[in-house]
Design an enzyme around this catalytic site. Sequence first.
Site, PDB file in Angstrom:
ATOM      1  N   LYS A 236      -2.136   0.146   6.784  1.00  0.00           N
ATOM      2  CA  LYS A 236      -3.057   1.148   7.327  1.00  0.00           C
ATOM      3  C   LYS A 236      -3.933   0.583   8.448  1.00  0.00           C
ATOM      4  CE  LYS A 236      -2.683   4.515   3.703  1.00  0.00           C
ATOM      5  NZ  LYS A 236      -3.273   5.227   2.551  1.00  0.00           N
ATOM      6  N   ARG A 271       1.032   0.704  -3.767  1.00  0.00           N
ATOM      7  CA  ARG A 271       1.981   1.505  -2.982  1.00  0.00           C
ATOM      8  C   ARG A 271       2.196   0.779  -1.664  1.00  0.00           C
ATOM      9  NH1 ARG A 271       1.931   5.362   0.971  1.00  0.00           N
ATOM     10  NH2 ARG A 271       3.586   6.961   0.824  1.00  0.00           N
TER      11      ARG A 271
HETATM   12  N1  LIG Z   1      -1.120   7.998  -3.695  1.00  0.00           N
HETATM   13  C1  LIG Z   1      -1.071   7.771  -2.363  1.00  0.00           C
HETATM   14  N2  LIG Z   1      -0.162   8.404  -1.595  1.00  0.00           N
HETATM   15  C2  LIG Z   1      -0.118   8.179  -0.244  1.00  0.00           C
HETATM   16  N3  LIG Z   1       0.789   8.829   0.525  1.00  0.00           N
HETATM   17  C3  LIG Z   1       0.839   8.601   1.878  1.00  0.00           C
HETATM   18  C4  LIG Z   1      -0.028   7.673   2.451  1.00  0.00           C
HETATM   19  C5  LIG Z   1       0.063   7.415   3.918  1.00  0.00           C
HETATM   20  O1  LIG Z   1       0.932   6.344   4.123  1.00  0.00           O
HETATM   21  P1  LIG Z   1       2.473   6.544   4.567  1.00  0.00           P
HETATM   22  O2  LIG Z   1       3.194   7.345   3.562  1.00  0.00           O
HETATM   23  O3  LIG Z   1       3.027   5.227   4.883  1.00  0.00           O
HETATM   24  O4  LIG Z   1       2.358   7.332   5.941  1.00  0.00           O
HETATM   25  P2  LIG Z   1       2.635   8.858   6.261  1.00  0.00           P
HETATM   26  O5  LIG Z   1       1.682   9.650   5.411  1.00  0.00           O
HETATM   27  O6  LIG Z   1       2.370   8.948   7.735  1.00  0.00           O
HETATM   28  O7  LIG Z   1       4.080   9.157   5.900  1.00  0.00           O
HETATM   29  N4  LIG Z   1      -0.957   7.010   1.716  1.00  0.00           N
HETATM   30  C6  LIG Z   1      -1.015   7.249   0.359  1.00  0.00           C
HETATM   31  C7  LIG Z   1      -1.978   6.582  -0.495  1.00  0.00           C
HETATM   32  O8  LIG Z   1      -2.818   5.773  -0.043  1.00  0.00           O
HETATM   33  N5  LIG Z   1      -1.959   6.876  -1.826  1.00  0.00           N
END
Ligand SMILES: Nc1nc2ncc(COP(=O)(O)OP(=O)(O)O)nc2c(=O)[nH]1
Length: 296
Positions: A236, A271
């Site tokens: 992040k 995660r």
């Molecule tokens: N439980 C939980 N779920 C999440 N889902 C997405 C993201 C964002 O990260 P990412 O999936 O890599 O990116 P994007 O939302 O752009 O797909 N962060 C979280 C988090 O911190 N906690």
Amino acid sequence: VPARAIPEDWRLALTAPRPAIAGLTMDRPRLMGILNVTPDSFSDGGQHDRPETALAHGRALAEHSDILDIGGESTRPGAADVPVAEEIERTAPVIAALRAAGVARPVSIDTRKAAVAEAALAAGADMVNDVAALSFDPDLAGVTARAGAAVCLMHAKGDPATMQDDPHYDHVLLDVYDFLVERVRAALAAGIPASRIVIDPGIGFGKTLAHNLALLRGLSLFHGLGCPVLLGASRKRFIGTIGGAELAAARGPGSVAVALAAIGQGVQILRVHDAAETRQAMRLDAAVKGMELGHE
Ligand SMILES: Nc1nc2ncc(COP(=O)(O)OP(=O)(O)O)nc2c(=O)[nH]1
């Protein structure tokens, strides 16, 4: 600061044997490998968004992850909303293909929408990971309860489009804690047992750099909720800001450092994008500390 008592009806969650979540015992830190089947995820959009690349990445992730988190809609600040049919089309077939390929690892579906969760659970998912903590789609709690699925309730302030526009808290740790108390109550009221609830402070979801660091320093507070704690800090922006890595894909080392710090505060589920690297670091961290990581 007023003390936060553990609500009486949850005390059982603290005294009962530590629950298994989606079949995973919480007696050791667990890795949730991220499989974004989107064209626009902030760090790996477009890399795994075709069925064949998603299946290949899912199988590779399963080697080092305890659970796979499959998402069909980016939640990054300013992300466009994905129509339900398209989000289903991106995710359910990948879950079915993973199951058909013999990937037995637990799977969570990263969605705010009941119809997407329903299709994913029917295709073989075990858990719903909702960045809106069951507050976006009123039907999602019932779908999750009826399926007997686990749920991750994450704190976010506002929605992806506006959440980073100058977020404010009276006391970020306690405000997030109180929000999660309310969302766990809502999940319990919907028939989801405490033993299937995971909570997550939502790093980067309506938080400044200072808010993220305060949450990371105070992660152990969230054990007071009596549910396993999940942390999603991987790659992040705050890691790039502090670590000097503009490109999200170059933030692996900082992400591993944050994961180890979280494990030091007893966080049960991490995660992560870089599952193999994080698993290696966890093994060394445990060995140096003389702790037994347990075996798969
Ligand atoms: N439980 C939980 N779920 C999440 N889902 C997405 C993201 C964002 O990260 P990412 O999936 O890599 O990116 P994007 O939302 O752009 O797909 N962060 C979280 C988090 O911190 N906690």
